[in-house]
Every structure is written in C-alpha cells, then in structure tokens.
Scaffold this active site. Structure first.
Site: not given
Lengths: 349, 349, 349, 349
Positions: A14, A149, A180, A205, A242
């Site tokens: 992945g 992240c 992401g 989160k 980000h």
C-alpha cells in the site's frame, strides 16, 4: 552497529507500506527482510505484487522478496505496520502477542490506555506504557503507535510552546495532500482543480491525539493535556505535504521573538541521540512572507522536518502561524521508523 | 424597462473587466456601450486589445467596440470599475466628480467614511452615504464599492446570524482560487500542485471590511460592527471559487437547526425587488457531508449564491461551517452589477 | 411531439450513466422513466444509489426514481447503455432480444458485422444493418452503437475530407481527459501533474473504429475504409475534452483553404432534420494560433461540436491539425442520444 | 582536478539561470564565481535579486554573490548563458569576442554555420566548428550551443538508431512541461486543467535542430541529416519533463529487439570519459506498459537520462515509442554543463 536488525513491513504494497519500504531500503540499522500483505499477494514477489509509485526506483533485491501473509511468522524482530485500519487492529495485536515489536501507523490502538502514542522529540517518556501493556496483555512484544499525519505537525509545533508557555486554545485548519488518502485514494475527478472540505474522522483524530501526545504521564497512565483543539480539515490537489493554519492562545505571555526562538532552538531525544532518521533541527522557522509551501519545502531534512512560517499576532487569540510537514514521511512511515530507532538506541529492543 | 441604460467598463481588458463584460453582454437593463482601459489599448477594438479567456465566446458586437481611455468622457451614465488598485483611486474619483455613477470593485475607496461598501442583501441602507459623499466631494456622481471577494461570502453568511444572534468572534481560513489574482496573475510554476499560504493585504481586508459591511449606519456615518475577525488566507490550485472554514461565537445561544433556518430563510432587498442578478435564495445550505466544493457548487444561482455547508458545533466557540462563493461573479463583477441594479430600481440613478 | 417517449438508462449510476441522466433530464422528446444498475443499487432511489458528480444539480424527480436491475423488464421502448464492457455485451443483447431499441456506448458490439457503429452526420446509412441484425438475431429490438470517444472526433474531422478528397494515411496522438476513464477512474496520485502515455485498448479502437465508421455499406455489410490509422494515446490532467494532434495524407490534392471550407461547411442529416441534440454546425474551425483548448472550447454547441484548429501543412504528409471534443457528451452519452433521435425522426422507433 | 575552474552564469536570476546555479553549486570541476543579469539586478546580491523557486535551498554563499551586469568583464573563463533570446545573441557574441568560452542555451546562434550545436554523446566531432568560428570571427573565445529542450530527447533517441539503421521519417508530438516556458512563464489560469496545443517557434526548432545535430561534419561545415521531421507541440500541466510520442521509419529493417538493444547499449564520449554530469547510461529503455511518466521518471540519472518506453510497431511506419526527459536539466542547463565538461576534459578550455 555491526549487524543490521531484520525488520518487516505489514501492508507493504500500500501507500504507507511503500513509503516504509522506500525509507528502509537504505536504512543504516535496519534490514528489510520481510514484506507482508493480504493473502492475494502471497506467492508473488514484492515487485510483482506492488504497483510501485514512489519517485525513486524500487531496489531490485527488494523487488525479489517473496510476499508473506500478515501472520506472526515473519523472520524478524520488528514489524512496521502500514495496514489499513480495517485489519490493523487484530493483526497488530497478534504480532505483539507473538513477541514482535510493532510500530504502527494505523489509528486502531492509538488511544488505548496502555499503548504509547509517541513523537520521540516530545513524549519519549510515554514509552514506559510498554511495561503496562506487557503486564496487561502478556507476551514480550508490544505496540507503539505514531500519530495521524496532520496531528504530527501540529503536536510538533505546539510541543515546545506548551512546555514553555502552556497552550490554552488551538484552532487549526488543514489543507491536506492526496497522498494522505492512500492509493488509489482520492479520485482525480474529485480533486483536480477542487477543494474537498471534509476528511472522514480526521478532525476528531487531531482534536484528541494532540492532547494525548502532549499529555502528562502520571504513574502508568496518560492525562490528556488540558487545552482545547478545534480542527477543520480539507483535501487539496497537492501531492505531498499537509499545510495547517493555526491560531493559538498561550497561558503565559510570550513575544513573537520568544515563540520563534522557542521553536527554532527546540531539540529532543532523537537529536541528542543522533538517531539516523532524526532531523538535525526538528522545527524549521521560515521568515519569508509566503512560506512554507508544500511544493518547495516538504522535503526539508529529507521530509522529517516540521516547518513553521508566518508567525504573527492573532486579532483574537495570541498568535497565528502556518505549519507544513511531509505527511507520508514525518507524518507516517518516517515517524514509525524514528520510534523504532529510539527504542533500539535505548536497548529496549 | 423600455430602453436599456448605457454603461461602461473601466479596466475592461483585465480579469475582472472581462467578467463585467461577460455578465453585461446579456444584461436585461444595461447596455454595454463603452469599454475603457490603459492608453496602450486605445485605437484597438475590444477584441483586438483583449486576451479573452472566459469560457463563453466574446460576443461579436462587443469585440468590435472601440477601446477608450479611462477618462471621464464616456457616453454612459454608469461605469463599472475593474481597475487595478494602482490606478483605480484617482480614475474613479475623476469619474464620480464628472457625474458618473461609479461601481467599483477596487479596494481604494472602500474604507472611506463617505463611501458605501455595500452588499445589497445586508446593508442597502449604507447607500445613504452617497448623499454625504456628494455634499463632501461635490458633483452629482458618486462611488459605490463592493467588498473584497473573500469578505463577500463571509459577510453574507454572518449577516443574518449577526442580525438574529449577534456575532462575537470569527475565525476564518480561506482557500482562494487563482482567478482572484487576475490575469496573468499567479504563475503556474508557483501554484500547480501547491498551496501558497499568503495573499498580500487580503487578511487585513477581510478583518476590516466585514465589520464595515455589518456595521450600523448612525446619522451619516458607519460604526464598525463590534466583533473581532481573525483571517488567514491561502491560494490553492482551483480556478474559480473561494472556500472558507469558519469558527464563530454568537452573543445569544442558537441551535444548529436555528442557524440553518436563519441562513436558508434569509432574503434581502434584491430578492424582494427581484433584481435581475439577484440569486432567488442568497444563501444555500448544503447537507452533504463533503460540500460545498468549488468545482461542483460554484455556479449555483449563476455564480451569485453563497453556499454554506458542514454546519456543526465547535469544541471551542459555538459553531463551525464551510462557505463557498464564486469570487469573480458574486465576489466581484456580479456584486458591482447588483449594486447598480439596486440603485436603478430605487430610481437613484 | 405530443407525448414524450419513455427511455431508460442502463448503468445509470456510473460516469457515462450520469451524463445520460443529465442530458435526458431536459430532453424535449425523451422522458427518463427508468434507471437501472447492478443488483446492489436495487431497492434504493437513484439519488441514494448515486454519487452524483455532474456540475449541475441532480433534478429532484429523477433522484426519486427507484433503481431497477439491468433486466429486460423496464417500462420503456428505448434504453441507453452506459454499462461497463465487462457486462454490457450480454445485458445489451438481452434487451435487444426482448424488443428494446438499445443505444450503446460500450465497445462490446461495435465491431460486430450486423451492428451499426454510427455517427449520424457521417454514416446514417449504416443503420440499415439493423435489418440484418434483426433477421440474424431475431426479435424486434436492436443494438446501435456509437464510437469510442477519441474515435468520434477523429472520424468527424476525417469524414468530410474523406468524402471530398479521400484519406490515405492518418497519424493521431491524443491527450485525453480523466472523465473518459469513468468514476473513480484515474487515481489522483497517478495523474496530478503527470502524463500517462498509455490507455488500455484505446489505440486499437481508434485504428479500427474510424475505418468502420467511414467504411462503405455494400449490400448488408460494411467494407472498412481503405486508409491506415496510427494512434498513440495519452491521459492528461484535464477534466473534460480530448485533444488530438493529427497528420494526414489525402488521395487528391487540396489547399488549406479547401480543407477549411470543407470542414466548416459540412452538414449532415442531424442538421437537416434539426435533431434536438444536433450541433448547428458539427465542425467548428478555429483560426486562433493556440486553439482549440479543452478548458475554453469543450462546451461549444453544448459539448456536441467537434473543434478543429491549427490547420497547416505537414512537412511529411499533407496536413496537420488539432482536434477537440467533449468526451462524455459528443464522445459518449450525447452521441448515443443523437443516434436515438435520428431513428425516432426517421420513424424507425 | 586540483583547483576548480571559475565559471559565470548569464541570466542567472531566470528559470534556466537558476537551474545552472543549482547544478553548478555542487559541481566537482567548476566553481560558480560570477552571476550576471540585467542592469536592474546590479547592486543586489544574488539572493536579493532572485525569486528562487528551485526545490533545493539556495546555498548561502551563492546567495551572497554580487550581481554583475552582462558585460564581458567577469572574473572567469567559462560562462553559461541562460539569457532570453531577446538579448542572448548580442551578449553571447560579445563574451565570445572577449575570449570567453560561452555555453549557450539560447536559440540565437544554434543554426549559424560556424556554431556547434552539440549533444556530446552524439556529435562531439561538431566541436571542431570552434576553429572555423574563431578564424571567421576572430578572438580566442567561442560559442557552443545545446539544443532546444524537446529536440534534445528526440535527437538522443534517434541518434543511435540513425547510426545503426538510418532514420528516414519522424513524426513527433510533444507534451511539454510548464518549466520549459521560464518564470513567470505560463499563467496558471491558462494551463490548470488544460492543454495548450501551441508553443511559439517550437515545432520549427525541433524540425531543423534534430537534423543539424544528427548531420554530418564534412570539412568545416555540417550537412543536415537527410530525414524529414514533423513536430507538433503542446503545453500540459506538468512541472518538469517533456513527453514525446514518436512514429518513425528507418532505412534498414530492424526488429523491436534490435531497436531496444541499440538504444540500451548506446554509450557516447561523456560515458567513456566519465564526465561528472554524464548519465552512466544515456538512454534508459522501460518495459512497463505505461511508462515513462514525467512525475515518476524525470529524475532518472539526476535528470540527465533520456527515457524510452512503449517501443512497438507502427501500422503506417516502422516503429512507435514514447520519450521522456527533464527539460531544464538534460534539456537545458545540464546539457550546457556537459558540453563544457567535454571541452575541459579534452583540454580545449
């Protein structure tokens, strides 16, 4: 280090798994010995099973590794988990129970009472939860998690300020890269020339993980840091990096100059121990008016730095600034690897 | 309306100017009779002088209009100004002095004591400043301004809430389209796959213009609204549509349902008067989890609507939501035209 | 037309299916009565089953339509198929056998001897294959196909030239929009800031379909046109609109002026019959140096035009030019609908 | 090499100039001693005068270099020219006349009879034109040019094939990155989500420069290679890397396997001399179905490789393939530097 330590990657095909593979391929301490993924990959080599889309070529010897199933029978002591949350919970627990040191990038165990959620520069002391985890769950293995992240860069920027001045309130709005969301992740028809003002579960989160990371270890448990976080998250057509706009209120007064100095001079355990993946300076403060920018700054310190720019007063709270970090390196695979390096350096593995 | 009113566009070849031309080309009340720009365009037709980049073809009869200089000798009563701030101040003042009704999209006069900064749905009463302007400056002409593009959507969403519940604090982070920077504007090397966390002067405009628009007219002056705004602005690779993440605190308690109803049911003077450019419902509330999105929603009500989505509680203040609007239509040229329509409907022109 | 003809869409939730729904929602002759898709959609309304991503809102009455399975029990005479090639072959055959007029956008039956592959401006006479199809397969229904999206614009531009001058050789290189790959289709990580120089099966389709469309009907079969086509296909980060660079050799000499006139003046049966979806002028020739461009020209004639620009000599063959068309309108759903309109106008349905 | 050779960059603040600076900053043989640009930069440091937009930080010691005017009074023996064609012709001639070795990336002198247009792997022998140039123009300096960026990769791929099999005809369609247009270059409003099927002068350059580079040196002049090239050029929203689709006819028969071997095994003088900027293998042949892709492959061999993929038969000519290369490294600054390295290695400077 005489001999390299064998490590494995779970979910190796992945997006996060590939980043683990890319970073571990040239790691001075670790030897990537095992790659595991879902049953349908088993029987193939890693090269055959993977649609490799990193911007460096897949090393040939890694391409030839045989794919293994995600069962606790890998020939290594450490596993890095890039597994999807749908399966990570159970698989990681199985590996820990079987004695492996599991460094997980998945959300499943992050908030468990006995699982450390660690950024080594900030809360290495939380790693003592490993003992509680072992005594509670049995076995010699354990799970150590790193944060979501977006949380990573926010916590990194808040950490030194919280220690020096006390954080009271934080507003954060993120503009998050498509990497992401994994692969295939975001459909191009959804994001090309667009902004999607929603990422499932992400705001929650950020609002809780930041407080656990900056929380205090008392006895064998973590008290959440006592500040409030309000997060709004957006997906933007950026590949990596980000960007986060922050307004914050501190408990003690601080000047802009003091904030800058505090961030720039901050060093943590990884820097003192000179861990291989540690950025020499964890937080880079930029003075240019229009920085940080993902396209230009995301690879600072090989993608392991947190960049802070535009530090300026806020008309409502105390300060505002812009944060940037590489979401799949410092925000995911690189963070897990740094956690493992710390435990190795501390002879805990 | 028997006969159309002749209007002119100043700065007609630029990005905002082209949008004026596009919108006026098919306007039921106005006839685009004059196009003016800098001296170097004079002598050409509009078609020759303009690098037309709108997504509808330039109407042939407009392409044949001769370019005029920006001097107060145009054959029309109303001029719309898409001039750059570098020259808008002086030129607009000259036209007003010469008796023209000037509808300006430039920032120069917006904050002047005697210049109305108007969103007709919200503060049409501020147009009485025209009298003060005339008496102070002399002449029969006047300048009416509309807000900065990002301010437009924020003020539009806050307006009904301020009236009903009182706004106390607002945090806003914008993600702004490249068309907001004019043409050629943002270099592709700067923005492709990137976020630029800075737009010169934009944050200051949002923080003050919002308060003037929602301010109270007392006698012949405007008292700024007494809430605080903290704005952070970003450029993103989106063609049209500014997205804004807002957290706000109200003075009176309100439920999410009350907020929604307040926004959805809001109607202003342009709706009552059924002005040609008025969106039937000025604020559209979306219930989908991941909307509004610029690519999908920006043309709602022909680009004249303000869209609000993701209305939800804020862990620190009261509410959070996401706003979207078309920056060159409702946020610029369309806003000016709506202002002019209102004054025509009120027989003030 | 007194009463509208009821029609259905197969694969209505997918990318092409949604485009069918969007175009049929306001169609003057057809009433969208049935929407069908895979079993897992059955039991939901169309609005519930569909992740609608068109840039106009889903009409409410269509959102309320119940999803049906793709079985030949729909209450309508005409079905449009936006089905994936994996299932289209069998399903479409079933509908035709059951008496439905099937207008298919899938590749499965395009090259069958008894199936017309039709662009009504070019080869409406091929529709007589319907008789052969009926006699061969039995039943009163039939299948009519339209071409692959890239083929559409190439065939449209070549058609008039082939008739007037004879085409001998064609090189074409395409730059195709992401919407051509369906939804979710191309992953954003694969295409943002990238070119993918491969589209599975696309080059073969262009090279053969063009020759069938421009082939001659002799008796009850089609002789492929006797020119050679070499196609190279690329995916580019464009939302809608396939751009194609063409070099071609003609059998008879022709001047640039003759080529332009031939293309511009071309009209076909849909124009003569004034079919509702027919572009008034099927081929628009642009004189600007740098046009056609997908972002600026793709919606010409509501997405039903083929645009040709940069007609100029080729140093090796005779001519070169650039073609553009809207891949999901003229290149897919709109083409199917135009085929249906023609048969209705000809009283064959 | 004991001591580094001092070099200067003309047009150092521009896009190509910055790439020169970036590549020279860490060069083993050359020391970047002088940076020159237009008069308005003089008086500033390089750091002050430059809007640095490379993805590695500007080295501090280079940021401190004082900007010089583009006059032949620089303290160095070699100058690299990233000047715009508007001024390059005269300035480069002045430097050559004054005794400098000028390595130019501008188009102005490329086609002059006495100026070598060199790709060192292919036509290093053309450098003997330097003697003719000196005797014709006088002075001890000289100008050596490298090709247009798109020509570079085409010539590189054709070179070995031309030598082995003879090239007869070439069709090429390019999809070119925005960095090829300099900075600010392409406006984001023009290229975001778009293709522009025109680049001024580019097609002519490719069609003639390829033939000069692969031409034969006879006596002191170059005979153009006797094949025909047809080029069509497009701008696409890609940051770095030109992709080119090629169809070609060879004079002698060749199998696909022979083509591959020919390209893969090709080595030139830079490889034999192990020049610092030389890619170990100048042409990389990819076997994956969908490669090369700019985002994934452009940095192969530090941006100095030419990548060839999808080698397959052409239905009209003999073969088709896809080429990719880094337009500002191998296609511009890196090519100039490689030319200089060759002359230094040959003791000609």
């Amino acid at each position: 280090m005489k001999e390299k330590i064998k490590v494995g990657v779970l979910g190796a095909t992945g997006a996060v798994g590939q980043k683990f593979v890319q970073l571990l391929a040239k790691h001075p301490w670790f030897e990537l010995a095992e790659v595991a993924a879902s049953e349908r990959s088993v029987g193939k080599t890693y090269g055959e099973a993977t649609r490799w889309f990193q911007n460096t070529p897949l090393p040939e010897h890694i391409g030839r590794l045989p794919m293994k199933p995600c069962r606790a029978a890998l020939d290594c002591r450490i596993v890095f988990s890039g597994l999807d949350a749908a399966v990570a919970g159970e698989v990681e627990a199985e590996f820990a129970a079987a004695g492996y040191a599991v460094f997980s990038n998945a959300r499943n165990h992050r908030l468990a009472d006995d699982v450390p959620l660690v950024i080594p520069e900030l809360n290495a002391d939380h790693l003592t939860l490993i003992e509680r985890q072992r005594s509670k769950r049995g076995g010699s293995g354990f799970i150590v998690t790193n944060s979501n992240c977006s949380t990573m860069f926010l916590a990194m920027a808040l950490g030194p300020l919280h220690q020096a001045f006390g954080v009271e309130k934080v507003f954060v709005v993120t503009m998050q890269a498509i990497s992401g969301a994994g692969y295939p992740g975001v459909a191009s028809l959804d994001i090309l020339g667009n902004v999607i003002p929603f990422i499932s579960g992400e705001e929650e989160k950020i609002e809780i993980e930041t407080r656990k990371i900056l929380g205090r270890l008392t006895g064998d448990r973590i008290e959440l840091a006592d500040f409030a976080v309000s997060a709004q998250t957006n997906r933007v057509p950026v590949e990596d990096g980000h960007t986060e706009c922050v307004s914050l209120k501190l408990k003690k007064p601080a000047s802009i100059a003091a904030i800058k100095t505090c961030l720039q001079n901050f060093r943590g355990l990884p820097q003192k121990l000179e861990l291989p993946s540690a950025p020499p300076q964890p937080i880079l403060v930029l003075d240019e008016l229009d920085r940080p920018q993902p396209k230009r700054d995301v690879m600072a310190a090989n993608g392991m730095a947190t960049l802070v720019g535009r530090i300026r007063p806020c008309p409502i709270l105390d300060f505002r600034f812009v944060i940037l970090g590489h979401n799949t390196i410092r925000g995911a695979a690189g963070a897990s690897i740094l956690n493992a390096e710390l435990l190795v350096a501390q002879k805990k593995i």
